[in-house]
Design an enzyme around this catalytic site. Structure first.
Site, PDB file in Angstrom:
ATOM      1  N   HIS A  66     -11.057 -13.052   6.718  1.00  0.00           N
ATOM      2  CA  HIS A  66      -9.777 -12.363   6.579  1.00  0.00           C
ATOM      3  C   HIS A  66      -8.691 -13.441   6.406  1.00  0.00           C
ATOM      4  O   HIS A  66      -8.688 -14.157   5.411  1.00  0.00           O
ATOM      5  CB  HIS A  66      -9.567 -11.501   7.831  1.00  0.00           C
ATOM      6  CG  HIS A  66      -8.554 -10.412   7.656  1.00  0.00           C
ATOM      7  ND1 HIS A  66      -8.423  -9.369   8.542  1.00  0.00           N
ATOM      8  CD2 HIS A  66      -7.609 -10.197   6.718  1.00  0.00           C
ATOM      9  CE1 HIS A  66      -7.464  -8.567   8.164  1.00  0.00           C
ATOM     10  NE2 HIS A  66      -6.939  -9.061   7.050  1.00  0.00           N
ATOM     11  N   ASN A  89      -5.632 -10.336  12.463  1.00  0.00           N
ATOM     12  CA  ASN A  89      -5.406 -10.199  11.028  1.00  0.00           C
ATOM     13  C   ASN A  89      -5.220 -11.560  10.374  1.00  0.00           C
ATOM     14  O   ASN A  89      -5.926 -11.932   9.456  1.00  0.00           O
ATOM     15  CB  ASN A  89      -4.188  -9.311  10.769  1.00  0.00           C
ATOM     16  CG  ASN A  89      -3.946  -9.027   9.302  1.00  0.00           C
ATOM     17  OD1 ASN A  89      -3.727  -9.934   8.514  1.00  0.00           O
ATOM     18  ND2 ASN A  89      -3.994  -7.760   8.920  1.00  0.00           N
ATOM     19  N   GLU A  99      -8.314 -12.270  -0.208  1.00  0.00           N
ATOM     20  CA  GLU A  99      -7.351 -11.728   0.746  1.00  0.00           C
ATOM     21  C   GLU A  99      -6.323 -12.751   1.208  1.00  0.00           C
ATOM     22  O   GLU A  99      -5.163 -12.433   1.389  1.00  0.00           O
ATOM     23  CB  GLU A  99      -8.097 -11.141   1.950  1.00  0.00           C
ATOM     24  CG  GLU A  99      -7.312 -10.084   2.716  1.00  0.00           C
ATOM     25  CD  GLU A  99      -6.249 -10.646   3.653  1.00  0.00           C
ATOM     26  OE1 GLU A  99      -5.280  -9.922   3.946  1.00  0.00           O
ATOM     27  OE2 GLU A  99      -6.380 -11.804   4.083  1.00  0.00           O
ATOM     28  N   HIS A 137     -14.646 -10.919  10.845  1.00  0.00           N
ATOM     29  CA  HIS A 137     -14.900  -9.635  11.513  1.00  0.00           C
ATOM     30  C   HIS A 137     -16.377  -9.240  11.409  1.00  0.00           C
ATOM     31  O   HIS A 137     -16.717  -8.283  10.709  1.00  0.00           O
ATOM     32  CB  HIS A 137     -14.028  -8.537  10.906  1.00  0.00           C
ATOM     33  CG  HIS A 137     -12.564  -8.823  10.924  1.00  0.00           C
ATOM     34  ND1 HIS A 137     -11.820  -8.862  12.080  1.00  0.00           N
ATOM     35  CD2 HIS A 137     -11.700  -9.096   9.915  1.00  0.00           C
ATOM     36  CE1 HIS A 137     -10.565  -9.139  11.781  1.00  0.00           C
ATOM     37  NE2 HIS A 137     -10.464  -9.284  10.480  1.00  0.00           N
ATOM     38  N   ASP A 178       2.074  -8.339   3.190  1.00  0.00           N
ATOM     39  CA  ASP A 178       0.817  -8.684   3.844  1.00  0.00           C
ATOM     40  C   ASP A 178       0.891 -10.130   4.357  1.00  0.00           C
ATOM     41  O   ASP A 178       1.471 -10.394   5.396  1.00  0.00           O
ATOM     42  CB  ASP A 178      -0.317  -8.484   2.834  1.00  0.00           C
ATOM     43  CG  ASP A 178      -1.666  -8.262   3.471  1.00  0.00           C
ATOM     44  OD1 ASP A 178      -1.985  -8.989   4.417  1.00  0.00           O
ATOM     45  OD2 ASP A 178      -2.422  -7.379   3.024  1.00  0.00           O
ATOM     46  N   ASN A 179       0.328 -11.065   3.631  1.00  0.00           N
ATOM     47  CA  ASN A 179       0.343 -12.464   4.068  1.00  0.00           C
ATOM     48  C   ASN A 179       1.593 -13.191   3.586  1.00  0.00           C
ATOM     49  O   ASN A 179       2.215 -12.797   2.606  1.00  0.00           O
ATOM     50  CB  ASN A 179      -0.903 -13.183   3.542  1.00  0.00           C
ATOM     51  CG  ASN A 179      -2.165 -12.684   4.224  1.00  0.00           C
ATOM     52  OD1 ASN A 179      -2.237 -12.624   5.452  1.00  0.00           O
ATOM     53  ND2 ASN A 179      -3.156 -12.307   3.427  1.00  0.00           N
ATOM     54  N   ASN A 216       1.088  -8.575  10.731  1.00  0.00           N
ATOM     55  CA  ASN A 216       0.154  -8.940   9.665  1.00  0.00           C
ATOM     56  C   ASN A 216       0.181 -10.447   9.413  1.00  0.00           C
ATOM     57  O   ASN A 216      -0.336 -11.209  10.205  1.00  0.00           O
ATOM     58  CB  ASN A 216       0.497  -8.137   8.407  1.00  0.00           C
ATOM     59  CG  ASN A 216      -0.661  -8.022   7.448  1.00  0.00           C
ATOM     60  OD1 ASN A 216      -1.305  -9.001   7.117  1.00  0.00           O
ATOM     61  ND2 ASN A 216      -0.941  -6.812   6.987  1.00  0.00           N
TER      62      ASN A 216
END
Length: 356
Positions: A113, A167, A54, A133, A269-270, A224
């Protein structure tokens, strides 16, 4: 008779509202977008990363840290506990290696994450911050990298009411960071159904230090990825549902002031930042409807976007890689080193390609 008419009108109104919200969500997730393949040369699938990658971040010496095994509500996942891998970008074998974790650390609930690395210039100590998480809650695990035996020493777990749905994270000190909250609510039903239905800019960015914790920026549809400029003066925040990247200026009190936003035309996203050039590299979801409504027969695609000269009046936004899902499902991060591009995913494989 009047009561029946009233109930019928209420049902019709709710049905119309639901229909409008579904149409809006499909538009937000670019559900109708068809992707044209745009592959890079010499792409190879990395070994040992079968349950996602991720987030990825790369040190100046070419050592990459990779989070894998994320279990995110609504996404495919495995029963394998989360792990942290490393990858030496200078080694031609390009083989990710699982990092040794402390025996007293709860590996079973580890659900990594976003990640970030901070190097203390006073002694060159390397600190790894990992969003985790356990039981779908949010906390930050702080480790120190031990080079001699290639392990992680767990220093502490950070929790706070303002860090309720973290996140991603960017470290700015040995125990301080900025973090994005990607949801407003904490209850899984409200997060998974109500928020997408309402589609309101309710998410935020939080600054954390042992002395102070505060919201420093808000008004994002889904905050994000987050990262920092090479000169440490600006913070970059990706709004996935907003289809843009926000540039914010850091203040002496660690507050943030919005400078501009740059449209990217995808659900990114990232974000990673190239140290030498300041270019931004984003792992994106070109059609996130397929991501949320996962179908193995019609998988979500992947996209990598590069932003050059983001502080200029005319930033250059370029699609560097695109795949319709037959090679890579749901890219979440892209990072570069030595002419190579690493592409990670939420729950699928990881890819290494040569840049043109």
């Amino acid at each position: 008779m009047g009561k029946v008419v009233f109930i019928s009108l209420v049902i019709a109104a709710l049905s119309a509202l639901l229909g409008e919200r579904i149409v809006n969500f499909r538009k937000t997730t670019l559900a109708s977008r068809e992707l044209v393949q745009n592959h890079l040369p010499n792409c190879v699938v990395l070994k040992n990363l079968d349950y996602g990658s991720e987030d990825i971040t790369i040190l100046g010496n070419g050592l990459a840290f990779i989070s894998t095994g994320l279990k995110y509500p609504g996404m495919p996942s495995s029963d394998v506990p989360g792990k942290i891998f490393s990858l030496d970008m200078k080694d031609h074998r390009m083989k990710p290696v699982e990092m040794r974790m402390p025996r007293n650390f709860d590996l079973e609930s580890f659900n990594p994450h976003g990640i970030s690395v901070f190097t203390d210039l006073r002694d060159d100590a390397i600190y790894l911050f990992v969003v985790s998480h356990p039981q779908h809650k949010s906390q930050v695990e702080l480790f120190q990298y031990v080079e001699d035996d290639h392990s992680l020493l767990h220093l502490k777990t950070i929790k706070h009411d303002l860090l309720h749905s973290v996140n991603d994270i960017v470290a700015v000190g040995v125990d301080s960071f900025y973090a994005t909250n990607d949801h407003y609510f904490t209850h899984e039903l409200l997060k998974g159904l109500v928020e997408p239905f309402l589609s309101q800019p309710w998410t935020n960015v939080v600054y954390y230090s042992p002395k102070e914790v505060k919201v420093v920026s808000d008004g994002y549809y889904l905050a994000n990825g987050i990262n920092i400029s090479p000169d440490k003066r600006h913070i970059y925040v990706v709004d996935l549902f907003g289809h843009n990247v926000h540039v914010l200026e850091r203040k002496e009190d660690n507050g943030l002031v919005t400078v501009k936003s740059v449209a990217v035309g995808s659900l990114c996203d990232n974000v990673e930042v190239e140290p030498e050039t300041g270019d931004l590299w984003l792992g994106c979801h070109p059609n996130a409807w397929k991501l949320f409504m996962f179908d193995a027969e019609d998988p979500p695609g992947s996209e990598v976007i590069q932003i050059q000269n983001i502080h200029s009046d005319q930033p250059v936004v370029t699609q560097v890689y695109a795949d319709d899902g037959h090679v890579l499902h749901g890219s979440s991060v892209a990072a570069t080193y030595g002419g190579k591009l690493l592409i990670g995913t939420v729950f699928h494989k990881a890819l290494c390609c040569d840049l043109k």
